[in-house]
Scaffold this active site. Structure first.
Site, PDB file in Angstrom:
ATOM      1  N   ASP A   1       0.861  -1.171   0.000  1.00  0.00           N
ATOM      2  CA  ASP A   1       0.000   0.000   0.000  1.00  0.00           C
ATOM      3  C   ASP A   1       0.902   1.226   0.000  1.00  0.00           C
ATOM      4  O   ASP A   1       2.127   1.114  -0.150  1.00  0.00           O
ATOM      5  CB  ASP A   1      -0.994  -0.030   1.170  1.00  0.00           C
ATOM      6  CG  ASP A   1      -0.362   0.174   2.535  1.00  0.00           C
ATOM      7  OD1 ASP A   1       0.887   0.320   2.632  1.00  0.00           O
ATOM      8  OD2 ASP A   1      -1.108   0.187   3.527  1.00  0.00           O
TER       9      ASP A   1
ATOM     10  N   CYS B   1       2.775  -3.373   4.126  1.00  0.00           N
ATOM     11  CA  CYS B   1       2.047  -2.183   4.535  1.00  0.00           C
ATOM     12  C   CYS B   1       2.791  -1.584   5.712  1.00  0.00           C
ATOM     13  O   CYS B   1       3.909  -2.004   6.014  1.00  0.00           O
ATOM     14  CB  CYS B   1       0.580  -2.479   4.842  1.00  0.00           C
ATOM     15  SG  CYS B   1       0.259  -3.567   6.243  1.00  0.00           S
TER      16      CYS B   1
ATOM     17  N   THR C   1       2.407  -1.712   9.029  1.00  0.00           N
ATOM     18  CA  THR C   1       2.708  -2.657  10.107  1.00  0.00           C
ATOM     19  C   THR C   1       2.859  -4.095   9.619  1.00  0.00           C
ATOM     20  O   THR C   1       3.412  -4.922  10.322  1.00  0.00           O
ATOM     21  CB  THR C   1       1.597  -2.663  11.170  1.00  0.00           C
ATOM     22  OG1 THR C   1       0.392  -3.147  10.565  1.00  0.00           O
ATOM     23  CG2 THR C   1       1.402  -1.282  11.772  1.00  0.00           C
TER      24      THR C   1
ATOM     25  N   HIS D   1       8.544 -24.731   8.921  1.00  0.00           N
ATOM     26  CA  HIS D   1       7.547 -25.398   9.758  1.00  0.00           C
ATOM     27  C   HIS D   1       6.117 -25.233   9.263  1.00  0.00           C
ATOM     28  O   HIS D   1       5.288 -26.117   9.484  1.00  0.00           O
ATOM     29  CB  HIS D   1       7.617 -24.870  11.189  1.00  0.00           C
ATOM     30  CG  HIS D   1       8.867 -25.263  11.896  1.00  0.00           C
ATOM     31  ND1 HIS D   1       9.055 -25.018  13.240  1.00  0.00           N
ATOM     32  CD2 HIS D   1      10.006 -25.863  11.472  1.00  0.00           C
ATOM     33  CE1 HIS D   1      10.240 -25.460  13.607  1.00  0.00           C
ATOM     34  NE2 HIS D   1      10.843 -25.973  12.549  1.00  0.00           N
TER      35      HIS D   1
ATOM     36  N   HIS E   1       5.781 -31.607  10.569  1.00  0.00           N
ATOM     37  CA  HIS E   1       5.173 -30.327  10.191  1.00  0.00           C
ATOM     38  C   HIS E   1       4.121 -30.517   9.099  1.00  0.00           C
ATOM     39  O   HIS E   1       3.148 -29.766   9.034  1.00  0.00           O
ATOM     40  CB  HIS E   1       6.250 -29.340   9.738  1.00  0.00           C
ATOM     41  CG  HIS E   1       7.314 -29.145  10.764  1.00  0.00           C
ATOM     42  ND1 HIS E   1       7.080 -28.552  11.988  1.00  0.00           N
ATOM     43  CD2 HIS E   1       8.625 -29.494  10.759  1.00  0.00           C
ATOM     44  CE1 HIS E   1       8.199 -28.531  12.692  1.00  0.00           C
ATOM     45  NE2 HIS E   1       9.150 -29.104  11.969  1.00  0.00           N
TER      46      HIS E   1
END
Length: 147
Positions: free
Chosen positions: A7, A64, A66, A97, A132
């Site tokens: 963004d 973005c 955060t 994993h 996994h």
């Protein structure tokens, strides 16, 4: 193929990641944005996630401010396991994993050198399988039954 988008808050970091990816010889498709004008991050998170979900063996990177909004949006697309990572170790483990196929980065909380190290770890780590695989299989089965 590596699909990438951001963004308005992730332009500088996206440019640095694309430069690094091209230097590594990766095929890269930039899905936007290309402006610092405010945009809606879900549109870009969905765009990357849909491409990755449709193309086996591809990877995605979403950015973005955060990383949180992009990771939430990307994870709404069936077949996508997007991980928000802050360290190279997280970048490695989300692949090893969790078989993550999309990486989310926060431009406001991860500097460029650290982000490039995270991308490197993400792209060079293979899924370990084994125990996994059963765990990831549970996620995939849940998504199939409830998605």
């Amino acid at each position: 193929m590596v699909y990438i988008a951001c963004d308005h808050g992730g332009l500088e970091l996206k440019a640095a990641v694309i430069k690094m990816l091209k230097a590594r010889g990766e095929a890269v498709t930039d899905l936007g944005t290309d402006s610092d004008k405010s945009v809606d991050y879900p549109d870009y998170g969905f765009a990357v996630a849909e491409k990755v979900a449709a193309e086996s063996g591809s990877a995605g990177i979403v950015i973005c401010k955060t990383g949180v909004g992009m990771s939430i949006a990307a994870n709404k697309v069936k077949g996508v396991r997007c991980a928000l990572c802050f360290t190279p170790e997280m970048g490695r483990l989300c692949r090893e994993h969790n078989n993550a196929n999309v990486l989310a980065l926060g431009a406001g909380n991860t500097d460029i050198p650290a982000a490039l190290d995270i991308v490197e770890a993400f792209l060079t780590t293979e899924f370990a399988g084994g125990r996994h695989a059963n765990r990831v299989g549970k996620i995939v089965n849940y998504e199939e039954q409830h998605g």
